[in-house]
Design an enzyme around this catalytic site. Structure first.
Site, PDB file in Angstrom:
ATOM      1  N   HIS A  73      -8.450 -14.492  10.826  1.00  0.00           N
ATOM      2  CA  HIS A  73      -7.957 -13.758  11.977  1.00  0.00           C
ATOM      3  C   HIS A  73      -8.179 -12.141  11.651  1.00  0.00           C
ATOM      4  CE1 HIS A  73      -5.356 -17.037  13.935  1.00  0.00           C
ATOM      5  NE2 HIS A  73      -5.486 -17.452  12.759  1.00  0.00           N
ATOM      6  N   ASN A 146      -0.904 -19.759  17.801  1.00  0.00           N
ATOM      7  CA  ASN A 146      -2.174 -19.921  18.384  1.00  0.00           C
ATOM      8  C   ASN A 146      -2.399 -20.119  19.916  1.00  0.00           C
ATOM      9  OD1 ASN A 146      -3.646 -19.324  15.997  1.00  0.00           O
ATOM     10  ND2 ASN A 146      -4.006 -21.337  15.541  1.00  0.00           N
ATOM     11  N   HIS A 337       4.744 -13.727   8.559  1.00  0.00           N
ATOM     12  CA  HIS A 337       4.893 -14.726   7.577  1.00  0.00           C
ATOM     13  C   HIS A 337       5.585 -15.748   8.282  1.00  0.00           C
ATOM     14  CE1 HIS A 337       5.895 -17.053   4.066  1.00  0.00           C
ATOM     15  NE2 HIS A 337       6.670 -16.471   3.896  1.00  0.00           N
TER      16      HIS A 337
END
Ligand code: HDD
Length: 700
Positions: A73, A146, A337
């Protein structure tokens, strides 16, 4: 800079925002600088002096400007916005931002591609990251998802293997940002749990038209926990208000050269124009007692819960309304995170999720250089932070407390633990031997790949077959091609045969497993909303002698609906209109291309169209837009340019059409004034693409 709304996060960020306006140049020590263009030297032609502190500081800082890019990413774009819950989930969770409709929760979202480096093109075939940081009053919640609802692997211990396979090959560092190479497909053929995700990756989902037109998924099954401690399984979904729409494969490759920043620019421009991207947050809720009622394991991240089995309940809306001020400070330094959860949201034992819980904190330590990265402005919660963490690289806080330990009496026992609203982990009972073994409930790798295939419209299936052929056709090893075809034969026999035929592999003789015939209409982009032209780009091709009234009337119909209309001519400046006036050119045709627009319009005006018909750029523009299944519009003499471009199989408005538009395969034409052309052309653009168009005869 558009700032769509002030909130507590923006106010917090103001403390760090700096502007050079009215300021003199200084060193980092605040010393005013007299000259930043010439180093201090002995005489005009002599050596530079070590005492030139400004030179040394300037070069040293520059030398250290780069930080490691994200290992995956790496290329991304971010924006701020806010989230509001509309249908409170109070029965299911104590997470305040999902329960209190009076709250506006600031967010930062980063969209990304996965495989490519920071400088790679936006429009490659890849998964798109969709990571959202909610700055809630109970602390930061990061939904790191995603644009596809499943993943390549079931256990995070395989993540380094998978990423090494998809990344450029180790010796040559080729190919950049491409999955079409031997190592990825070798991994796939040996790891059939990838098959469901590969179907998504080979579909149009992997080439989104815009970040504002793609879905987002939390992928894993998470757990909501309510005030009584009752757990409910949950899957998170983002649905774009503009619908889920994609580019054409050939187009993506051309955009990669014409405008590698295509999706980034689109996001930026939408926000600057006030056409704020909006997404609906939805949840699929599964009562704890239903955990085992599905034909798959809820903990398996290669599986979806079909929306027809458990509907997606819309619960809130996110609007992205502010671009960052500084790419590095904000978009590059933002640290997501999956372990950042707030009270009322908890994890499950999905082994992919569990490994992620380790990886994200770990990666920020190397990427951002130490444990104080949560103090970087974009990462700071709006909730107060008080703890006994101390020191470390880049410590920004001056903590005056004498005691940096718990328990203490010197600071009055503060900061205290266990107050109201503290995070309490869900007390799941777990019992078992320590083993390394994949659960039997994770062993079905094909039936949801088949479900996906069955749910596609015919044109989507064609695109998938084309993608497999392209990718496998780039693999040098025949045994890899054969291995993948063998797996596809478990998904669907016709699919395997169609792919095999294109890549020189013997088609399998018969199906391994009969197709179960089930489908899930929610998976098809053919069923996505397609009513809006907001943010769509329409090119209007003109030359001297153009019918300026048509440009104004049709252009106005689009701009009032939030679309962007650009007038293109052979050269920049102005063209003379047929009525003697002037039409301003937005861009010169050689600097643009049809692939950068959603539609093309050719207005009338005999001289204008005669000139355009002699211009290869203009003729190609129309032909290519047609081949990419875009809406094509022409008025009066403009229809001649469509004929010149070879659009022979299409029905156009005849001389006797009487002003009303003729629409055929997304091509809208009209002759004479007063008809419904503008409205019909708007509809054709809103439909996004006309994928079933017959186009193979058009050379482009
Ligand atoms: Fe990951 C970044 C999404 C599996 C390890 N991941 C990263 C980003 C997104 C995702 C959107 C970019 C965040 C940003 O914009 O900064 N990752 C996913 C999803 C997964 C997934 C949806 C599966 C459901 N990831 C996954 C696994 C691991 C990682 C299994 C490791 C065990 N991911 C990382 C990372 C990254 C990352 C190495 C790289 C940069 C970063 O975290 O901050 O920790």
């Amino acid at each position: 800079m558009v700032d769509g709304g002030r909130d507590e996060k923006q106010e917090q960020l103001d403390r760090w925002r700096v502007s050079p306006e009215g300021a003199g140049l200084t060193t980092d020590q605040g010393i005013p600088v007299d000259d930043t263009d010439n180093s201090l030297s002995v005489g005009e032609r002599g050596p530079s002096l070590l005492e030139d502190f400004h030179l040394r500081e300037k070069i040293t800082h520059f030398d250290h400007e780069r930080i490691p890019e994200r290992v995956v990413h790496a290329r991304g774009s971010g924006a701020y916005g806010h989230f509001r819950v509309t249908d409170p989930l109070t029965d299911y969770t104590t997470a305040e931002f999902l329960c209190d409709t009076s709250l506006t929760t600031p967010v930062f979202v980063r969209f990304s591609t996965v495989a490519g480096s920071r400088g790679s093109a936006d429009t490659v075939r890849d998964v798109r990251g969709f990571a959202t940081k909610f700055y809630t009053r109970q602390g930061n919640f990061d939904l790191v998802g995603n644009n596809m609802p499943v993943f390549f692997i079931q256990d995070g211990i395989k993540f380094p293997d998978f990423v090494h396979a998809v990344k450029p090959e180790p010796a040559s560092e080729i190919p950049q940002a491409q999955s079409a190479h031997d190592t990825l497909w070798d991994f796939v053929q040996l790891q059939p749990e990838t098959m469901h995700m590969m179907m998504w990756l080979m579909s149009d989902r992997a080439i989104p038209r815009s970040y504002a037109m793609m879905q987002g998924f939390g992928v894993h099954t998470f757990r909501l926990v309510n005030a009584e401690g009752r757990p409910t399984f949950v899957k998170f979904h983002w649905k774009p208000v503009l619908g889920t729409h994609s580019l054409a494969w050939d187009e993506t490759q051309k955009i990669g050269g014409k405008d590698p920043d295509f999706n980034r620019r689109d996001l930026w421009d939408r926000i600057e124009a006030g056409a704020f991207p909006e997404f609906e947050l939805g949840v699929q809720l599964v009562p704890a007692e239903d955990e085992h009622k599905f034909g798959f394991d809820l903990l398996d991240p290669t599986k979806i819960i079909p929306e027809e089995e458990v509907p997606v309940r819309p619960v809130g809306r996110m609007t992205l309304n502010r671009n960052p001020d500084n790419f590095f400070a904000e978009t590059e330094q933002v640290a997501f995170h999956i372990g950042n959860v707030v009270p009322g949201i908890d994890f499950t034992n999905d082994p992919l999720l569990q490994a992620r819980l380790f990886s994200y904190l770990d990666t920020q330590l190397i990427r951002l250089g130490g444990p104080n990265f949560p103090q970087i402005p974009v990462n700071r919660p709006v909730a107060p932070v008080r703890n006994h963490h101390r020191d470390g690289y880049h410590q920004m806080e001056i903590n005056g407390a004498r005691s940096a330990y718990h328990k203490n009496s010197l600071s009055g026992g503060c900061p205290a633990v266990g107050g109201e609203g503290s995070f309490t982990h869900y007390q799941e009972r777990v019992d078992g031997a320590k083993i390394r073994k994949r659960s039997d409930s994770f062993q079905d790798h094909y039936s949801q790949a088949t479900l996906f295939w069955n749910s596609m419209a015919d044109w989507e299936k064609e695109h998938i077959v084309g993608a497999f052929r392209f990718e496998l056709g780039k693999c040098e090893q025949k045994q890899i091609r054969e291995g993948v075809v063998a797996h596809l034969n478990h998904v669907d026999h016709d699919l395997a045969v169609a792919v095999a035929k294109g890549i020189g592999v013997d088609p399998p003789g018969e199906a391994v497993i009969a197709n179960h015939g089930r489908s899930s209409p929610a998976l098809s982009q053919a069923n996505a909303p397609a009513e809006s032209v907001q943010g769509r780009k329409i090119a209007v091709l003109v030359a001297d002698g153009v019918d300026s009234a048509a440009v104004a009337a049709v252009g106005g119909a689009f701009t009032e609906r939030g679309a962007i209309v650009e007038v293109l001519a052979a050269e920049d400046g102005f063209v003379q209109a047929a009525n003697g006036g002037q039409v301003e050119v937005t861009k010169a045709m050689p600097t643009m291309a049809s692939v950068l627009y959603d539609a093309v319009l050719v207005p009338g005006g005999e001289a204008s169209v005669r000139t355009l018909a002699e211009n290869g750029d203009a003729v190609h523009f129309v032909a290519e837009a047609f081949v990419h299944c875009k809406a094509v519009g022409a008025l009066d003499e403009g229809i001649g340019l469509l004929e010149r471009a070879g659009l022979t199989g299409v029905r156009f408005a005849g001389e006797s059409a009487g002003g009303d538009a003729v629409v055929d395969q997304g091509v809208v034409t009209a002759r004479g004034p007063g008809g419904d052309f503008a409205a019909r052309f708007v509809d054709a653009v809103a439909a996004h693409r006309h994928w079933t168009r017959k186009k193979s005869h058009v050379p482009a």
